[in-house]
Design a protein around this motif. Structure first.
Motif, PDB file in Angstrom:
ATOM      1  N   UNK A   1       0.847  -1.195   0.000  1.00 15.91           N
ATOM      2  CA  UNK A   1       0.000   0.000   0.000  1.00 15.91           C
ATOM      3  C   UNK A   1       0.879   1.241   0.000  1.00 15.91           C
ATOM      4  N   UNK A   2       0.635   2.160  -0.926  1.00 17.28           N
ATOM      5  CA  UNK A   2       1.463   3.349  -1.042  1.00 17.28           C
ATOM      6  C   UNK A   2       0.979   4.430  -0.109  1.00 17.28           C
ATOM      7  N   UNK A   3       1.910   5.189   0.450  1.00 15.93           N
ATOM      8  CA  UNK A   3       1.540   6.327   1.265  1.00 15.93           C
ATOM      9  C   UNK A   3       1.135   7.462   0.351  1.00 15.93           C
ATOM     10  N   UNK A   4       0.433   8.449   0.867  1.00 14.45           N
ATOM     11  CA  UNK A   4      -0.059   9.540   0.034  1.00 14.45           C
ATOM     12  C   UNK A   4       0.344  10.900   0.543  1.00 14.45           C
ATOM     13  N   UNK A   5       1.097  10.979   1.604  1.00 17.14           N
ATOM     14  CA  UNK A   5       1.453  12.274   2.163  1.00 17.14           C
ATOM     15  C   UNK A   5       2.904  12.656   1.918  1.00 17.14           C
ATOM     16  N   UNK A   6       3.616  11.871   1.065  1.00 15.60           N
ATOM     17  CA  UNK A   6       4.989  12.223   0.701  1.00 15.60           C
ATOM     18  C   UNK A   6       6.006  11.753   1.706  1.00 15.60           C
ATOM     19  N   UNK A   7       5.585  11.079   2.793  1.00 16.26           N
ATOM     20  CA  UNK A   7       6.528  10.565   3.774  1.00 16.26           C
ATOM     21  C   UNK A   7       6.401   9.061   3.822  1.00 16.26           C
ATOM     22  N   UNK A   8       7.428   8.400   4.361  1.00  9.84           N
ATOM     23  CA  UNK A   8       7.479   6.947   4.361  1.00  9.84           C
ATOM     24  C   UNK A   8       7.693   6.451   5.776  1.00  9.84           C
ATOM     25  N   UNK A   9       6.967   5.390   6.156  1.00 12.68           N
ATOM     26  CA  UNK A   9       7.070   4.863   7.512  1.00 12.68           C
ATOM     27  C   UNK A   9       8.402   4.196   7.738  1.00 12.68           C
ATOM     28  N   UNK A  10       8.849   4.198   9.001  1.00 13.57           N
ATOM     29  CA  UNK A  10      10.144   3.603   9.332  1.00 13.57           C
ATOM     30  C   UNK A  10      10.117   2.105   9.088  1.00 13.57           C
ATOM     31  N   UNK A  11       8.960   1.475   9.311  1.00 14.83           N
ATOM     32  CA  UNK A  11       8.876   0.025   9.128  1.00 14.83           C
ATOM     33  C   UNK A  11       9.037  -0.384   7.678  1.00 14.83           C
ATOM     34  N   UNK A  12       8.764   0.555   6.756  1.00 13.37           N
ATOM     35  CA  UNK A  12       8.877   0.235   5.337  1.00 13.37           C
ATOM     36  C   UNK A  12      10.308   0.256   4.848  1.00 13.37           C
ATOM     37  N   UNK A  13      11.206   0.825   5.637  1.00  8.60           N
ATOM     38  CA  UNK A  13      12.602   0.946   5.219  1.00  8.60           C
ATOM     39  C   UNK A  13      13.337  -0.359   5.497  1.00  8.60           C
ATOM     40  N   UNK A  14      13.358  -1.216   4.494  1.00 13.39           N
ATOM     41  CA  UNK A  14      13.975  -2.528   4.611  1.00 13.39           C
ATOM     42  C   UNK A  14      15.038  -2.647   3.545  1.00 13.39           C
ATOM     43  N   UNK A  15      15.676  -3.821   3.497  1.00 10.99           N
ATOM     44  CA  UNK A  15      16.748  -4.003   2.532  1.00 10.99           C
ATOM     45  C   UNK A  15      16.266  -3.856   1.097  1.00 10.99           C
ATOM     46  N   UNK A  16      14.999  -4.191   0.830  1.00 13.09           N
ATOM     47  CA  UNK A  16      14.495  -4.088  -0.525  1.00 13.09           C
ATOM     48  C   UNK A  16      13.954  -2.699  -0.822  1.00 13.09           C
ATOM     49  N   UNK A  17      14.131  -1.755   0.079  1.00 17.23           N
ATOM     50  CA  UNK A  17      13.760  -0.379  -0.173  1.00 17.23           C
ATOM     51  C   UNK A  17      12.417  -0.005   0.423  1.00 17.23           C
ATOM     52  N   UNK A  18      12.152   1.300   0.496  1.00 16.81           N
ATOM     53  CA  UNK A  18      10.893   1.777   1.079  1.00 16.81           C
ATOM     54  C   UNK A  18       9.729   1.559   0.127  1.00 16.81           C
ATOM     55  N   UNK A  19       8.552   1.637   0.678  1.00 22.35           N
ATOM     56  CA  UNK A  19       7.348   1.560  -0.127  1.00 22.35           C
ATOM     57  C   UNK A  19       7.239   2.843  -0.953  1.00 22.35           C
ATOM     58  N   UNK A  20       6.924   2.694  -2.227  1.00 19.20           N
ATOM     59  CA  UNK A  20       6.887   3.842  -3.118  1.00 19.20           C
ATOM     60  C   UNK A  20       5.742   4.794  -2.760  1.00 19.20           C
ATOM     61  N   UNK A  21       6.077   6.059  -2.651  1.00 17.32           N
ATOM     62  CA  UNK A  21       5.088   7.101  -2.397  1.00 17.32           C
ATOM     63  C   UNK A  21       4.836   7.876  -3.695  1.00 17.32           C
ATOM     64  N   UNK A  22       3.668   7.720  -4.316  1.00 16.02           N
ATOM     65  CA  UNK A  22       3.374   8.468  -5.550  1.00 16.02           C
ATOM     66  C   UNK A  22       3.500   9.974  -5.359  1.00 16.02           C
ATOM     67  N   UNK A  23       3.108  10.456  -4.178  1.00 14.96           N
ATOM     68  CA  UNK A  23       3.203  11.883  -3.912  1.00 14.96           C
ATOM     69  C   UNK A  23       4.656  12.341  -3.910  1.00 14.96           C
ATOM     70  N   UNK A  24       5.520  11.572  -3.265  1.00 12.91           N
ATOM     71  CA  UNK A  24       6.940  11.926  -3.242  1.00 12.91           C
ATOM     72  C   UNK A  24       7.521  11.890  -4.646  1.00 12.91           C
ATOM     73  N   UNK A  25       7.156  10.889  -5.418  1.00 16.83           N
ATOM     74  CA  UNK A  25       7.657  10.784  -6.794  1.00 16.83           C
ATOM     75  C   UNK A  25       7.247  12.003  -7.604  1.00 16.83           C
ATOM     76  N   UNK A  26       6.018  12.446  -7.457  1.00 17.32           N
ATOM     77  CA  UNK A  26       5.556  13.641  -8.182  1.00 17.32           C
ATOM     78  C   UNK A  26       6.330  14.881  -7.736  1.00 17.32           C
ATOM     79  N   UNK A  27       6.596  14.984  -6.446  1.00 19.27           N
ATOM     80  CA  UNK A  27       7.330  16.143  -5.943  1.00 19.27           C
ATOM     81  C   UNK A  27       8.755  16.199  -6.479  1.00 19.27           C
ATOM     82  N   UNK A  28       9.332  15.040  -6.776  1.00 22.61           N
ATOM     83  CA  UNK A  28      10.704  14.996  -7.272  1.00 22.61           C
ATOM     84  C   UNK A  28      10.834  15.576  -8.669  1.00 22.61           C
ATOM     85  N   UNK A  29       9.726  15.836  -9.337  1.00 25.82           N
ATOM     86  CA  UNK A  29       9.783  16.437 -10.667  1.00 25.82           C
ATOM     87  C   UNK A  29      10.274  17.880 -10.605  1.00 25.82           C
ATOM     88  N   UNK A  30      10.259  18.458  -9.409  1.00 27.78           N
ATOM     89  CA  UNK A  30      10.748  19.825  -9.232  1.00 27.78           C
ATOM     90  C   UNK A  30      12.088  19.804  -8.510  1.00 27.78           C
TER      91      UNK A  30
END
Length: 213
Positions: free
Chosen positions: A1-30
């Motif tokens: 399940x993707x987060x929507x507020x641009x931040x990522x939970x600590x539990x999601x930070x594992x060896x295979x990487x954090x859960x993708x946040x669509x909001x964060x990805x959109x913000x990276x365009x700037x």
């Protein structure tokens, strides 16, 4: 399940990487969204380091590849469109592997050239007086080629330096030559992280264009 507020939970930070946040990805365009880029680096840099260390032992080489990935990412993100059906982390892995392979190819060419130069010098030291003239010519040609390459690189550097502001060039030198991090360079020049990042990326791109012209 993707987060929507641009931040990522600590539990999601594992060896295979954090859960993708669509909001964060959109913000990276700037590039100007400094907070988004800092969050991205904080969440994903450990993945880049893990992937780089699988092929590289020198920490400086790991940092170099990771910076190349970030420069390429910043360039591509301006037109990137996130597709939830596809793996963002997989796309990052592909981009990273491409930059890593480029780095390894350059390193192999550099080592090969150094080995060839070392061999020429060794042969020049070991040959007899009767064959020394020929070997000296080889060394001279090698030296001349190195001098030509250096002059070409210097010319490219001067052309690019003339086309950018003094601050942009200083930011580039601080990062590329002096080995300072983007964050430290931005702080030193009282700039946003994204602005220092963009300045460095721009100069790198211009240098490549001049070299290929």
């Amino acid at each position: 399940m993707s987060t929507t507020n641009g931040s990522l939970s600590a539990s999601a930070r594992q060896d295979n990487g954090p859960e993708t946040s669509p909001t964060l990805v959109r913000r990276l365009q700037s590039w100007e969204d400094t907070a988004a880029w800092r969050l991205f680096v904080d969440q994903y840099n450990h993945l880049f380091e893990k992937w780089s260390r699988s092929k590289l032992r020198n920490p400086a080489d790991v940092d170099e590849v990771n910076q190349q990935v970030l420069w390429e990412l910043a360039r591509r993100m301006t037109g990137f469109r996130y597709d939830p059906a596809k793996s963002f982390r997989g796309w990052l892995r592909t981009l990273h592997q491409s930059r890593l392979l480029d780095f390894l190819k350059l390193e192999r060419r550099r080592r090969t050239k150094n080995e060839q130069l070392a061999k020429v010098r060794f042969l020049g030291q070991q040959t007899s007086a009767s064959s020394s003239t020929e070997d000296d010519n080889m060394i001279q040609r090698s030296s001349e080629e190195t001098s030509i390459a250096f002059k070409k690189a210097l010319t490219i550097q001067q052309r690019v330096q003339e086309r950018v502001s003094a601050q942009t060039w200083t930011v580039f030198c601080d990062i590329a030559i002096n080995g300072q991090s983007i964050a430290d360079t931005a702080k030193r020049h009282e700039m946003r992280y994204a602005s220092a990042f963009a300045a460095y990326s721009r100069v790198c791109r211009m240098l490549r264009q001049e070299a290929n012209a």
